[in-house]
Design a protein around this motif. Structure first.
Motif, short mmCIF file in Angstrom:
data_model
loop_
_atom_site.label_atom_id
_atom_site.label_comp_id
_atom_site.label_asym_id
_atom_site.label_seq_id
_atom_site.Cartn_x
_atom_site.Cartn_y
_atom_site.Cartn_z
N TRP A 112 24.72 41.62 47.77
CA TRP A 112 25.65 41.44 46.65
C TRP A 112 26.14 42.78 46.13
CZ3 TRP A 112 28.75 38.10 44.90
CH2 TRP A 112 28.48 36.72 45.00
N TYR A 156 35.87 36.95 41.05
CA TYR A 156 35.07 36.07 41.91
C TYR A 156 33.59 36.44 41.90
CZ TYR A 156 39.49 34.30 43.58
OH TYR A 156 40.73 33.73 43.65
N PRO A 166 30.00 36.88 40.33
CA PRO A 166 29.29 36.26 39.20
C PRO A 166 28.92 37.30 38.16
CG PRO A 166 27.87 36.43 41.10
CD PRO A 166 29.23 36.83 41.55
N ILE A 195 21.87 35.67 41.26
CA ILE A 195 22.48 34.96 42.38
C ILE A 195 21.62 35.18 43.61
CG2 ILE A 195 24.51 34.74 43.84
CD1 ILE A 195 24.89 33.81 40.97
N GLN A 199 21.78 32.50 46.24
CA GLN A 199 22.19 31.51 47.23
C GLN A 199 23.11 32.15 48.28
OE1 GLN A 199 23.79 27.97 45.47
NE2 GLN A 199 22.34 28.03 43.76
N GLU A 200 22.70 32.09 49.54
CA GLU A 200 23.44 32.69 50.65
C GLU A 200 24.83 32.08 50.79
OE1 GLU A 200 21.33 32.24 54.27
OE2 GLU A 200 22.78 33.35 55.46
N GLU A 201 24.92 30.79 50.56
CA GLU A 201 26.21 30.11 50.73
C GLU A 201 27.22 30.61 49.72
OE1 GLU A 201 28.18 25.62 50.75
OE2 GLU A 201 26.01 25.89 50.48
N LYS A 202 26.76 30.83 48.45
CA LYS A 202 27.69 31.25 47.42
C LYS A 202 28.21 32.67 47.70
CE LYS A 202 28.55 30.79 42.55
NZ LYS A 202 28.04 30.27 41.27
N ASN A 230 30.81 32.37 50.37
CA ASN A 230 32.03 31.78 49.82
C ASN A 230 32.88 32.82 49.11
OD1 ASN A 230 33.22 30.46 47.04
ND2 ASN A 230 33.63 29.22 48.86
N GLN A 231 32.24 33.64 48.27
CA GLN A 231 32.99 34.66 47.54
C GLN A 231 33.64 35.67 48.49
OE1 GLN A 231 33.39 33.95 44.48
NE2 GLN A 231 31.83 32.36 44.52
N TYR A 252 31.79 30.92 58.54
CA TYR A 252 31.61 30.20 57.27
C TYR A 252 31.82 28.70 57.48
CZ TYR A 252 32.28 28.75 52.42
OH TYR A 252 32.18 28.11 51.21
N TYR A 294 26.22 31.51 57.35
CA TYR A 294 26.55 32.37 56.23
C TYR A 294 26.15 33.83 56.45
CZ TYR A 294 27.08 27.75 54.26
OH TYR A 294 27.48 26.45 54.05
#
Length: 400
Positions: free
Chosen positions: A7, A37, A39, A45, A47-50, A53-54, A99, A104
């Motif tokens: 991140w 975008y 957080p 944070i 979660q790998e998926e989130k 996604n970003q 994706y 991910y």
């Protein structure tokens, strides 16, 4: 912890992805939009998926921004910008496909790599904009001299009855086109400045073509004058070169190159003179054109050896600096009086007066450098001053 690092890396990349001040031609395409975008509390944070996604959302926006920029300019396929753009698009596609396949980890890895290449594209455009801001005003300023030259050429051609066609119109259109570029720069509309610059350069290319045609006709119409002037100056050049070679041999300089150039020039001179004596000025002019480089090499070789003489002369005479400067002052005063006398007799002395002024400026520069304890640089300026004074003396002798 692993995803926190990812991140943070993504935040750094996205936060620095668009160089400050770059016009993206999209009111929504700003750093603030990109960071929306992210957080607000990265540490929470996990979660790998989130994360993936970003990254995909950010890549889509960056792709739109860079594609728009790329489409507004003409770039060769092998340019560094295009290479980075193509790589960015390739990694973006891989990341997007990953994706969609719920992969991910590869989305993030390839997405960050795509971001790096998008960033290089945007940095290049930012540098290009800065160069445009600095370079264009200088180019437009240089065009002022070009326009004066073009006007003079057209004026001379018209006086001699040569058809100038639409050159006058082209000249005005070119002036207006460059003026438009300048106005774009003042308005800080650099994208439009780029577009208008292309138009201005196209206008100038068309004007160049017409000016070349006019100059060619001017040369042909004045072949006898051009040839006779060449013969007059060439005779003086041969005489001067022979003296320079003789002096070089006396002082122990290697004058072989000048001697070779002199012999080659004499052959051309003789051929031109023979044709001129028969009234074949067009053919004589053609010989001059075909041997332009040989003629230039002769003059360059002579100028080089003369410069060596002047440097040696300065070196020898700087032992008595006061005496040297006193002699230079006397010569300048004498030459100034004689040029005024020639001017009163109707001789055009502008060139010689400029050379005399240049010698004075060079002497002043040399003195300042000596005061600053830079003797080697001072000698170079004194040598230039001597060269200018020699040319003034030659001018005075020719018209005495």
């Amino acid at each position: 912890m692993k995803w926190l690092k990812v991140w943070l890396l993504m935040a750094l990349l996205v936060g620095s992805i668009i160089p400050a001040g770059l016009s993206l031609a999209d009111e929504n395409a700003t750093i603030e939009n990109e960071t929306e975008y992210l957080p607000p509390e990265i540490q929470n944070i996990t979660q790998e998926e989130k994360i993936a996604n970003q990254i995909v959302v950010a890549l889509e926006r960056l792709s739109n921004i860079t594609t728009k920029l790329i489409n507004n300019v003409n770039l060769p396929e092998n340019s560094s910008i295009m290479r980075h753009y193509q790589l960015a698009e390739q990694y973006k596609e891989v990341a997007t496909n990953a994706y969609e396949s719920d992969d991910y980890y590869n989305t993030i890895i390839n997405g960050l790599t795509a971001m790096h290449h998008y960033r290089e594209v945007l940095k290049s455009f930012e540098r290009g904009k800065e160069e445009l801001k600095e370079r264009l005003p200088e180019e437009i300023k240089r065009m002022e001299g070009y326009f004066r030259m073009a006007e003079k050429t057209i004026e001379i051609a018209q006086r001699q009855g040569i058809d100038v066609g639409n050159t006058t119109t082209l000249l005005q259109e070119t002036k207006d086109a460059y003026k438009a570029v300048l106005e774009d720069i003042k308005a800080k509309d650099f994208e439009k400045a780029r577009e208008d610059l292309e138009i201005a350069r196209e206008k100038k290319a068309a004007l160049d073509e017409e000016l070349r045609r006019i100059r060619k006709e001017l040369v042909e119409a004045n072949a006898d004058k051009i040839v006779n002037e060449f013969l007059e100056k060439g005779a003086r050049g041969i005489e001067t070169a022979e003296k320079v070679v003789e002096m070089a041999e006396e002082k122990g300089y290697d004058a072989n190159e000048l001697q070779e150039r002199l012999e080659a020039f004499k052959e051309i001179y003789s051929e031109v003179k023979a044709l001129a004596d028969e009234g074949k000025y067009d053919e004589a002019l053609q010989v001059m054109r075909e041997n332009t480089e040989t003629i230039k090499e002769f003059h360059r070789a002579m100028a080089f050896l003369q410069k060596k003489f002047h440097e040696r002369e300065v070196q020898e005479r700087l032992g008595d600096l006061k005496g040297f400067l006193r002699e230079m002052t006397i010569r300048i005063q004498k030459d100034s009086r004689e040029l005024r006398e020639l001017g009163r007799r109707g001789v055009d002395t502008k060139r010689a007066e400029l050379q005399l002024k240049t010698s004075i400026q060079e002497i002043r520069l040399g003195i300042e450098l000596l005061k600053n304890r830079k003797p080697a640089e001072a000698k170079m300026h004194f040598a230039i001053a001597l060269d200018m004074l020699h040319k003034v003396d030659e001018f005075i002798l020719r018209h005495a």
